[in-house]
Scaffold this motif. Structure first.
Motif, PDB file in Angstrom:
ATOM      1  N   SER A  82       0.846  -1.194   0.000  1.00 45.26           N
ATOM      2  CA  SER A  82       0.000   0.000   0.000  1.00 45.26           C
ATOM      3  C   SER A  82       0.876   1.237   0.000  1.00 45.26           C
ATOM      4  CB  SER A  82      -0.920   0.005   1.225  1.00 45.26           C
ATOM      5  OG  SER A  82      -1.765  -1.128   1.244  1.00 45.26           O
ATOM      6  N   GLN A  85       0.435   4.053   2.924  1.00 39.60           N
ATOM      7  CA  GLN A  85      -0.525   3.496   3.875  1.00 39.60           C
ATOM      8  C   GLN A  85       0.099   2.238   4.466  1.00 39.60           C
ATOM      9  OE1 GLN A  85      -4.087   3.294   1.159  1.00 39.60           O
ATOM     10  NE2 GLN A  85      -5.058   4.450   2.813  1.00 39.60           N
ATOM     11  N   ASP A  92      -5.051   3.238   8.751  1.00 35.29           N
ATOM     12  CA  ASP A  92      -5.237   4.013   7.525  1.00 35.29           C
ATOM     13  C   ASP A  92      -6.489   4.873   7.559  1.00 35.29           C
ATOM     14  OD1 ASP A  92      -2.907   2.931   6.518  1.00 35.29           O
ATOM     15  OD2 ASP A  92      -3.933   1.278   5.496  1.00 35.29           O
ATOM     16  N   TYR A  95      -7.008   8.542   5.993  1.00 32.66           N
ATOM     17  CA  TYR A  95      -7.509   8.690   4.617  1.00 32.66           C
ATOM     18  C   TYR A  95      -6.638   9.620   3.785  1.00 32.66           C
ATOM     19  CZ  TYR A  95     -11.374   8.438   1.220  1.00 32.66           C
ATOM     20  OH  TYR A  95     -12.154   8.178   0.106  1.00 32.66           O
ATOM     21  N   GLU A  97      -5.024  11.463   0.659  1.00 32.86           N
ATOM     22  CA  GLU A  97      -5.470  11.952  -0.642  1.00 32.86           C
ATOM     23  C   GLU A  97      -4.279  12.598  -1.351  1.00 32.86           C
ATOM     24  OE1 GLU A  97      -9.121  14.212  -0.596  1.00 32.86           O
ATOM     25  OE2 GLU A  97      -9.829  13.200   1.218  1.00 32.86           O
ATOM     26  N   ASN A  99      -2.186  11.371  -3.297  1.00 31.44           N
ATOM     27  CA  ASN A  99      -1.126  10.429  -2.963  1.00 31.44           C
ATOM     28  C   ASN A  99      -0.135  10.299  -4.124  1.00 31.44           C
ATOM     29  OD1 ASN A  99       0.248   8.494  -1.520  1.00 31.44           O
ATOM     30  ND2 ASN A  99      -1.339   6.927  -1.666  1.00 31.44           N
ATOM     31  N   THR A 129      -2.015  -1.403  -3.637  1.00 35.49           N
ATOM     32  CA  THR A 129      -3.080  -0.430  -3.434  1.00 35.49           C
ATOM     33  C   THR A 129      -2.542   0.981  -3.636  1.00 35.49           C
ATOM     34  OG1 THR A 129      -4.218  -1.872  -1.856  1.00 35.49           O
ATOM     35  CG2 THR A 129      -4.759   0.469  -1.776  1.00 35.49           C
ATOM     36  N   SER A 131      -4.114   4.545  -3.273  1.00 36.07           N
ATOM     37  CA  SER A 131      -5.292   5.266  -2.799  1.00 36.07           C
ATOM     38  C   SER A 131      -5.151   6.764  -3.017  1.00 36.07           C
ATOM     39  CB  SER A 131      -5.495   5.010  -1.296  1.00 36.07           C
ATOM     40  OG  SER A 131      -5.749   3.651  -1.043  1.00 36.07           O
ATOM     41  N   TRP A 329      -8.968   5.564  -6.719  1.00 30.98           N
ATOM     42  CA  TRP A 329      -8.472   4.496  -5.848  1.00 30.98           C
ATOM     43  C   TRP A 329      -8.339   3.235  -6.700  1.00 30.98           C
ATOM     44  CZ3 TRP A 329     -10.514   8.809  -4.232  1.00 30.98           C
ATOM     45  CH2 TRP A 329     -10.142   9.335  -2.981  1.00 30.98           C
ATOM     46  N   SER A 354     -14.948  -3.457  -6.647  1.00 30.54           N
ATOM     47  CA  SER A 354     -15.143  -2.561  -5.498  1.00 30.54           C
ATOM     48  C   SER A 354     -16.061  -3.149  -4.450  1.00 30.54           C
ATOM     49  CB  SER A 354     -15.713  -1.222  -5.973  1.00 30.54           C
ATOM     50  OG  SER A 354     -16.943  -1.418  -6.668  1.00 30.54           O
TER      51      SER A 354
END
Length: 355
Positions: A82, A85, A92, A95, A97, A99, A129, A131, A329, A354
């Motif tokens: 990740s 993260q 995590d 949150y 953003e 990224n 991942t 995000s 994401w 999802s």
């Protein structure tokens, strides 16, 4: 100049020194700055790997944190990396953003290529991942068996240049319905918008406690019910207030408190990260709209360029916005018999990635 990328786990002091030195040469987002990263690491005690892209002299060109965890999937756990993260849902919760890699300005292309090559060389993962990345993030070019876009979220914003061009009349830029809701709420509160107070270090604890109370029981899976998350918000406020990178605003009028906001301020953009609002005083009262409208005026007169409501599909964010962009994401997958079986099962069940 030739660059190379490696993974390591430097001690906390070394990581802070390297990160802040590179940040001074970078144009990265607030979420890639040490105010955010340091507060997150210290609040949750996580120890992700450091992905470092360095030049021939050993100087950092790009940095990122990479968590490694077994993530639950439809047919069992999958080794997952990740970006910035940990892979632990609780850790995590803040949150991330905007990224990506924290990169020295002007060296993004070579840094992205080196980071992608380093991630490709690692054999200890089957899913990656990403995000809260930009839709055109070069990291999406990493070789993968499947690229699953899990979510796309608008980032609703207010163009503060447009507010100033309208002589400060922000409401004139909004829809008739939104203007009506705000004016009706102003009338319910006695006329003008609420007063704005800027919090200092002594206000962090009592004001955040007030936010926790106001947010209590508002919805399921409330982040403010989590002690770890409250600790993170307290830490980032305490560390960011003095530099102005974090602002804690409290809105009041003759009837008492209307609401509170935790905002980030970075490169001329104010970003609303957390909010808490008093209960409506009348059936049609909108304390949240009042606070955000007052915040728009607060930042417009201070010369900032945007007021961002950050990622989220909430209707009120769309109502307040004059412009928008988006974040995405993604989960990139390598070949794995388990993931192949999962993909087949999802097709048969018509179940998206999802879900």
């Amino acid at each position: 100049m030739i660059v190379s990328a490696t993974f390591s786990q430097p001690d906390r002091a070394t990581l802070a020194e390297r990160w802040q030195a590179l940040e001074a040469r970078s144009e990265g987002s607030f979420f890639l700055g040490w105010t955010w990263v340091g507060a997150w690491l210290d609040s949750y005690g996580v120890r992700p790997d450091l992905l470092a892209v360095t030049d021939a002299a050993g100087q950092d060109v790009a940095l990122a944190l990479v968590g490694h965890a077994m993530q639950p999937r439809l047919l069992g756990g999958i080794a997952t990396l990740s970006l910035n993260q940990s892979g632990d849902p609780q850790a995590d919760r803040p949150y991330v953003e905007y990224n990506g890699l924290l990169t020295e300005a002007g060296r993004e292309t070579e840094a992205d290529a080196a980071a992608i090559a380093a991630l490709t060389r690692r054999r200890d993962w089957r899913a990656l991942t990403l995000s809260g990345i930009a839709p055109d993030s070069p990291l999406l070019g990493l070789p993968a068996r499947r690229r699953n876009r899990i979510d796309v979220s608008p980032v609703y914003q207010v163009d503060l240049d447009a507010v100033r061009a309208a002589d400060g009349d922000y409401l004139s830029l909004l829809s008739t319905n939104t203007r009506s809701q705000i004016r009706r709420a102003m009338k319910d509160h006695g006329g003008p918008l609420p007063d704005v107070a800027i919090g200092g270090l002594d206000d962090v604890t009592p004001w955040l406690e007030e936010m926790a109370v106001l947010n209590g029981g508002r919805h399921a899976d409330n982040a403010w019910d989590d002690a770890g998350f409250r600790g993170f918000v307290g830490t980032i406020c305490a560390r960011g207030l003095s530099s102005g990178a974090v602002q804690l605003l409290r809105f009041t009028d003759a009837g008492g408190v209307v609401g509170l906001l935790v905002n980030f301020v970075h490169r001329g953009v104010a970003m609303n990260y957390q909010s808490a609002f008093a209960a409506p005083r009348t059936p049609k009262d909108k304390p949240g709209l009042l606070c955000h409208t007052a915040a728009v005026g607060h930042y417009a007169v201070r010369g900032l360029s945007r007021y961002s409501l950050l990622a989220g599909k909430d209707r009120y964010k769309q109502s307040l916005a004059t412009c928008e962009e988006s974040l995405e994401w993604w989960v990139l997958e390598r070949f794995s018999p388990r993931l192949e079986a999962e993909a087949l099962l999802r097709r048969l069940l018509k179940r998206p990635a999802s879900a």
